[in-house]
Design a protein around this motif. Sequence first.
Motif, PDB file in Angstrom:
ATOM      1  N   ARG A  88       0.825  -1.208   0.000  1.00 35.55           N
ATOM      2  CA  ARG A  88       0.000   0.000   0.000  1.00 35.55           C
ATOM      3  C   ARG A  88       0.864   1.265   0.000  1.00 35.55           C
ATOM      4  N   GLY A 146      -6.441  -2.042   3.733  1.00 33.44           N
ATOM      5  CA  GLY A 146      -5.827  -1.120   4.673  1.00 33.44           C
ATOM      6  C   GLY A 146      -6.773  -0.728   5.788  1.00 33.44           C
ATOM      7  N   VAL A 174      -6.494   1.949  -1.758  1.00 33.75           N
ATOM      8  CA  VAL A 174      -5.997   0.743  -2.418  1.00 33.75           C
ATOM      9  C   VAL A 174      -7.144  -0.267  -2.449  1.00 33.75           C
TER      10      VAL A 174
END
Lengths: 424, 255
Positions: free
Chosen positions: A229, A387, A241
């Motif tokens: 990421r 994430g 992402v």
Amino acid sequence: MQAWHFSETAYPYLPPADSYPSIRVSLPNKNYDPRKGAALYDRYLAEWQIADEEGMEIMLNEHHQTATCVDPAAPLMLAALARLTTRARLLILGNPIANRRQPIRVAEEMALIDVLSKGRLEAGFVRGVPYEISPANSNPVRMNERFWEALELIVKAWTNHDGPFSHEGRFFHHRNINVWPRQWQDPHPPVWVSTTSTGGAYDVGRHGFIQATFLTGWDSTKKIYESYRKGWRDAGRGNDVPNNRLAYAALVYVGETEKEAHEGAEKLLWYVTANKVAPQFANPPGYVPVAANVAIMRGAEHPLSAFAKGASVEAAIRGGFMFAGTPEQVYQQIKRHYNYVGGYGHILNMGQAGFLEHDDTVKGIRNFARHVYPRLKEEFPHSKLSGQFGDVPGEAPENFILRSQSSKVFEGGLVSQLGAAGAR
Amino acid sequence: MQRSTVTIAGCDLEVHEGGSGAPVLYLHPGGGFRPDPFLAEVSKTRRVIAPSHPGFGRSALPDWIDSVDDVAHIYLELMDHYGIQKTDVIGCSVGGWITMEMATKAPERFGKIALMAPVGVKTGPADKLDIPDIFVMSPADVPKIMFHDPSKFPFDPSKMSDEDLSIHVRNRESLALYVWEPYMHNPKLPHRLHRIKSPALFVRGASDGLVSEAYMQSYAKLLPNAKTMTIPEAGHALQAEQPQAFAKAVLDFIG
């Protein structure tokens, strides 16, 4: 979430492991019976076809001079699958391009398969595992540099439609690049890269390719994804992402009962325990960075090697590299792992290994596809971002651990990391 | 010996120097430079100049360098740097190969050439490696080819500093870069060696498991003015295992 059925198409009918020093590189092929091998190809292809029918995607890989994966020319197998299946995406993970002398030939093979399958190809690329350095006569030093030059050239070859161009690079020279056929997908098939290191993941993230990591468990996976990421963001691809940029490969077996699941899962451990490799094949000079080699010489051990010395189903689940049990157990295990590492859009199910016979393999595929996969698709759609972490511990939920049904503990012996290392 | 850094063609080279007198270039084997006792013997009467090959020791490894041929060019320029028009040379193992590449390019710049168990040519059949593949050898077997008596040369990483261990690892990596393919040889070299008219001495240890007697003999025959010698109770690392005998052989030859 997309789920991929993966088999290494192993040839498991081998003499006792203590009678040979290495299952890779040096094991003579007098131990291979082509008739048994043909029957194995038949059933492995049939299993992929069943995965296709069950709504799963298909993944295969390539290894050389080894009984663990008798698919030394994976594009050939992929070409067969392009004709034998009708729906599934076809992932090759991957082409060992640091060991291939002509990147353009690889671009041609992939383009052909993309057309043959009418746009179902997912083109994966790997640096190549350390044990295949000698079989490929490939210099282990500067492999990453070769890998990236080859991959960038392949993408350029796919996306050039205006006649020949040339490439005079550091490692590869092509005076006339003009790939026929033009691949079906536009601008080109999705590109995957496997790596189990943070440095490699950063580079994959910068390129925006799909990153796969194999059997890296909880914390390593989390770090690898974080690095991906970061690479993605540093390259200016935006803060978000998508989770479909990341993939995780685990041993997966779903049974109707715990007993059934345990029996299947135990056979899957062959992946780890049978990978007996002589040390000189496992770590050629230059394959890992100097500092990593210094750490190894000071006694550091690969987590999978340590695991394989006393492998068990329960330990593999706790380690985060196996998801096994009843549908509910497997769902909960994956959910916890997903939330801990920050999310991924693909699960690569190593759903067949060694002596897991056809009927049991098919049961595992069907149980997963019918009772786990729908829940994963619903809960973790590709619209989710990676994430985002759940507040969960780095281990499978205690309520959903598949307890040992036998006292069998495997002795792995000289086992090194699995054949899945990608770019550094 | 004194250590300094010399920059040649953009490559920072670590160079060890000692002694005084007529110069001798010392090109180390694949294990890297060590201040071996035999060098102390040589430097009693000669000025020893001993670079670490690019990628070895503390020498840099620029991206463009990847072959023994590259190193040979670097070292010819290193001689220019020191203002040495002509020199004697001692080349060990892969250092012997570098020596041969240098001497075929500029034969007039070499006086006497002493080679310890050199690699660099292929003289045997296609279906057998002339030099056994050290990169796929069991770690337990490597000391047996390096030494006549491996027990005197234990390798214990726990007793090495991080810097020394890093150098050890990096040396091995750089060696692989240079000798991987074609393995341990340049197919062109046998067709160039006839240019080397200087006297050459080939020395190997009798227990050398890498450079066989037959290999050394066939190699030496490619030079017009070479003789051979075998020293007992020594493996491939002759300079470390029999420093006195090796120093004597070399000094008797180069004078």
